[in-house]
Motif scaffolding. Structure first.
Motif, mmCIF file in Angstrom:
data_model
loop_
_atom_site.group_PDB
_atom_site.id
_atom_site.type_symbol
_atom_site.label_atom_id
_atom_site.label_comp_id
_atom_site.label_asym_id
_atom_site.label_seq_id
_atom_site.Cartn_x
_atom_site.Cartn_y
_atom_site.Cartn_z
ATOM 1 N N ARG A 139 1.017 -1.299 -0.167
ATOM 2 C CA ARG A 139 0.045 0.005 0.000
ATOM 3 C C ARG A 139 0.793 1.060 -0.052
ATOM 4 N NH1 ARG A 139 -2.045 3.812 2.576
ATOM 5 N NH2 ARG A 139 -0.674 3.436 4.565
ATOM 6 N N VAL A 140 2.022 1.106 0.814
ATOM 7 C CA VAL A 140 2.754 2.499 0.822
ATOM 8 C C VAL A 140 3.574 2.519 -0.451
ATOM 9 C CG1 VAL A 140 4.877 3.240 1.989
ATOM 10 C CG2 VAL A 140 3.261 2.247 3.401
ATOM 11 N N GLU A 141 3.809 1.347 -1.207
ATOM 12 C CA GLU A 141 4.638 1.645 -2.382
ATOM 13 C C GLU A 141 3.795 2.330 -3.554
ATOM 14 O OE1 GLU A 141 6.009 -2.070 -3.609
ATOM 15 O OE2 GLU A 141 6.582 -1.450 -5.630
ATOM 16 N N PHE A 142 2.336 2.046 -3.492
ATOM 17 C CA PHE A 142 1.489 2.405 -4.428
ATOM 18 C C PHE A 142 0.725 3.628 -4.040
ATOM 19 C CE2 PHE A 142 2.797 -1.446 -6.393
ATOM 20 C CZ PHE A 142 2.751 -1.218 -7.636
ATOM 21 N N LEU A 143 0.275 3.519 -2.897
ATOM 22 C CA LEU A 143 -0.866 4.630 -2.411
ATOM 23 C C LEU A 143 -0.127 5.574 -1.706
ATOM 24 C CD1 LEU A 143 -3.971 2.381 -2.336
ATOM 25 C CD2 LEU A 143 -3.510 3.957 -4.074
ATOM 26 N N GLY A 144 1.058 5.374 -0.976
ATOM 27 C CA GLY A 144 1.684 6.195 -0.102
ATOM 28 C C GLY A 144 1.711 7.634 -0.625
ATOM 29 N N ARG A 145 2.297 8.439 0.378
ATOM 30 C CA ARG A 145 2.498 9.815 -0.117
ATOM 31 C C ARG A 145 3.574 9.960 -1.093
ATOM 32 N NH1 ARG A 145 5.154 14.058 2.444
ATOM 33 N NH2 ARG A 145 6.018 12.439 4.044
ATOM 34 N N LYS A 146 4.647 9.286 -1.087
ATOM 35 C CA LYS A 146 5.621 9.130 -2.321
ATOM 36 C C LYS A 146 5.462 7.850 -2.887
ATOM 37 C CE LYS A 146 9.005 11.773 0.502
ATOM 38 N NZ LYS A 146 10.065 11.425 1.602
ATOM 39 N N GLY A 147 4.354 7.380 -3.013
ATOM 40 C CA GLY A 147 3.855 6.122 -3.725
ATOM 41 C C GLY A 147 3.877 6.460 -5.377
ATOM 42 N N LYS A 148 3.828 5.331 -5.984
ATOM 43 C CA LYS A 148 3.589 5.274 -7.420
ATOM 44 C C LYS A 148 2.516 6.136 -8.114
ATOM 45 C CE LYS A 148 6.742 1.648 -8.381
ATOM 46 N NZ LYS A 148 7.059 0.218 -8.063
ATOM 47 N N ILE A 149 1.476 5.945 -7.434
ATOM 48 C CA ILE A 149 0.381 6.634 -7.939
ATOM 49 C C ILE A 149 0.646 8.397 -7.882
ATOM 50 C CG2 ILE A 149 -2.300 7.514 -7.415
ATOM 51 C CD1 ILE A 149 -1.942 4.662 -8.980
ATOM 52 N N ASN A 150 1.010 8.770 -6.753
ATOM 53 C CA ASN A 150 1.140 10.189 -6.663
ATOM 54 C C ASN A 150 2.480 10.715 -7.585
ATOM 55 O OD1 ASN A 150 -0.603 10.866 -4.792
ATOM 56 N ND2 ASN A 150 0.509 11.000 -3.168
ATOM 57 N N GLN A 151 3.364 9.876 -7.951
ATOM 58 C CA GLN A 151 4.411 9.898 -8.931
ATOM 59 C C GLN A 151 3.794 10.310 -10.059
ATOM 60 O OE1 GLN A 151 7.516 6.785 -8.476
ATOM 61 N NE2 GLN A 151 7.740 7.515 -6.437
ATOM 62 N N LEU A 152 2.942 9.327 -10.456
ATOM 63 C CA LEU A 152 2.417 9.561 -11.821
ATOM 64 C C LEU A 152 1.424 10.772 -11.854
ATOM 65 C CD1 LEU A 152 0.215 6.408 -13.011
ATOM 66 C CD2 LEU A 152 2.302 7.602 -13.806
ATOM 67 N N PHE A 153 0.796 11.296 -10.703
ATOM 68 C CA PHE A 153 0.303 12.487 -10.601
ATOM 69 C C PHE A 153 0.855 13.487 -11.130
ATOM 70 C CE2 PHE A 153 -3.805 10.764 -8.051
ATOM 71 C CZ PHE A 153 -4.626 10.985 -9.026
ATOM 72 N N GLN A 154 2.243 13.676 -10.318
ATOM 73 C CA GLN A 154 2.950 14.666 -10.519
ATOM 74 C C GLN A 154 3.608 14.944 -12.057
ATOM 75 O OE1 GLN A 154 6.047 13.761 -7.546
ATOM 76 N NE2 GLN A 154 4.530 14.348 -6.205
ATOM 77 N N LYS A 155 3.563 14.103 -12.878
ATOM 78 C CA LYS A 155 3.806 13.940 -14.301
ATOM 79 C C LYS A 155 2.689 14.880 -15.230
ATOM 80 C CE LYS A 155 6.460 10.112 -15.483
ATOM 81 N NZ LYS A 155 6.503 8.570 -15.818
ATOM 82 N N VAL A 156 1.623 15.087 -14.284
ATOM 83 C CA VAL A 156 0.344 15.895 -15.098
ATOM 84 C C VAL A 156 1.182 17.217 -15.681
ATOM 85 C CG1 VAL A 156 -1.690 16.823 -14.876
ATOM 86 C CG2 VAL A 156 -1.316 14.674 -13.857
ATOM 87 N N THR A 157 1.754 17.969 -14.802
ATOM 88 C CA THR A 157 2.369 19.189 -14.946
ATOM 89 C C THR A 157 3.332 19.192 -16.322
ATOM 90 O OG1 THR A 157 3.991 18.815 -13.301
ATOM 91 C CG2 THR A 157 1.906 19.998 -12.645
ATOM 92 N N SER A 158 3.982 17.975 -16.511
ATOM 93 C CA SER A 158 5.017 18.100 -17.472
ATOM 94 C C SER A 158 4.198 17.995 -18.811
ATOM 95 C CB SER A 158 6.024 17.257 -17.264
ATOM 96 O OG SER A 158 5.444 15.805 -17.205
#
Ligand code: DAH
Length: 336
Positions: A27-46
């Motif tokens: 759960r931490v790996e995917f949904l955590g604050r620094k998890g994979k999902i949040n990393q994907l969200f950050q890509k939106v701006t690029s």
């Protein structure tokens, strides 16, 4: 597609999860604050503005799918914990199984009892050092190297030349050096002998050593002390007597016998029809042994004795084979 790849990766990992701990890690790996999902969200701006909305929605959908998968997995783990090995549900309203508690080993029980009796008689109770020097086990007891009396004890030796004590007399010298008369001390502990075992002999057994040093101590004090102890231990008034014997650390050396506790002195198979049980070695402490311990043998005298604890328990409980004690056989142990 990036989200599809992540979903596949997630499913694979989820399938390998076995318990809550692993699930939480995932759960931490995917949904955590620094998890994979949040990393994907950050890509939106690029991304170019026209693609942002679609990508954002896609990642959101993936997040939802992953959350759902987590929930269902969590439920499954819970359910499998609630089942026992036979696959049945546990009825938590059933009364619990009784846990059978162990109890104190008979030898320990008796050690405590013997210690208690001697303490009430004014003796200090000590434990021996189980591995000791040649000096403490023999030489200090008037048994120098090459003394033929060493053959009385089948001795184990360590590679370094130390001795797993053959008798609790090994503590005598230490006692004389660390106490001042009047000395009343008892040592209860394990001894070791390199000998074949049979009904009456074990390589590992317990001895009770005692010493009493003061001005004017005689064999009469010894006999009475022992008589009182055995009367307490066996729970009835017993007579005691001595006859000459030999141990290098006492002079005179004696063997003490008590009235047979089984037949009351009439004669039976245990006392070989004599009415008496030879129960311990004892005597007046040899002046050399006192001097070796730093005690002035012109001023002080004393007596010492040594006896086997198992033998006494066997007599009291009617046990015929000493090997039962260390057999680990629960049927034997539970009788106590
Ligand atoms: N240490 C002796 C043994 O193990 C028993 C013994 C005999 C102890 C006479 C004594 C004693 O203190 O005085 O065989």
């Amino acid at each position: 597609m990036e989200t599809e790849k992540l979903w596949q990766q997630f499913k694979k990992k989820l399938a390998e999860v076995g318990d809550f701990e692993e699930l939480e890690k995932l759960r931490v790996e995917f949904l955590g604050r620094k998890g994979k999902i949040n990393q994907l969200f950050q890509k939106v701006t690029s991304l170019p503005p026209e693609k942002r909305k679609e990508f954002g929605q896609e990642v959101n959908r993936l997040k939802g799918k992953i959350q759902k998968a987590f929930l269902s997995r969590e439920r499954k783990i819970k359910a499998s914990l609630e089942r026992n090995l036979t696959g049945k549900k546990i009825d938590i309203s059933l009364p619990g199984k009784e846990v059978s508690l162990g109890h104190i080993h008979p030898i320990t029980q008796m050690k405590w009892e013997v210690a208690d009796i001697f303490q009430r008689m004014g003796f200090e109770v000590l434990e021996p050092q189980e591995v000791t020097t040649d000096y403490d086990n023999f030489t200090a007891l008037n048994i120098p190297p090459d003394h033929p009396a060493r053959d009385m004890w089948d001795t184990f030796w360590t590679k370094e030349g130390y001795i797993p004590i053959t008798h609790t007399s090994s503590m005598q010298n230490w006692i004389y050096r660390h106490r001042h008369p009047p000395i009343r001390a008892v040592v209860i502990g394990r001894c070791f002998r390199n000998e074949a075992t049979d009904m009456g002999h074990e390589h590992t057994f317990h001895q009770i050593e005692g010493v009493y040093v003061d001005k004017g101590i005689t064999v009469a004090n010894l006999i009475e002390t022992m008589r009182v102890f055995f009367s307490e231990f066996f729970g009835k008034e017993l007579r005691a007597k001595v006859r000459p014997s030999y141990f290098p650390f006492v002079e005179p050396g004696l063997e003490l016998a008590i009235e047979c506790v089984l037949c009351g002195g009439k004669g039976c198979s245990v006392c070989k029809q004599s009415g008496w049980l030879e129960i311990l070695g004892c005597g007046q402490i040899h002046p050399r042994v006192l001097e070796e311990g730093g005690i002035d043998s012109k001023k002080y005298t004393g007596f010492a004795w040594g006896m086997g604890l198992e033998r006494m328990i066997m007599l009291r409980m009617g046990i015929e084979d000493i090997r039962h004690f260390h057999s680990g056989d629960l049927r034997f142990i539970r009788k106590f």
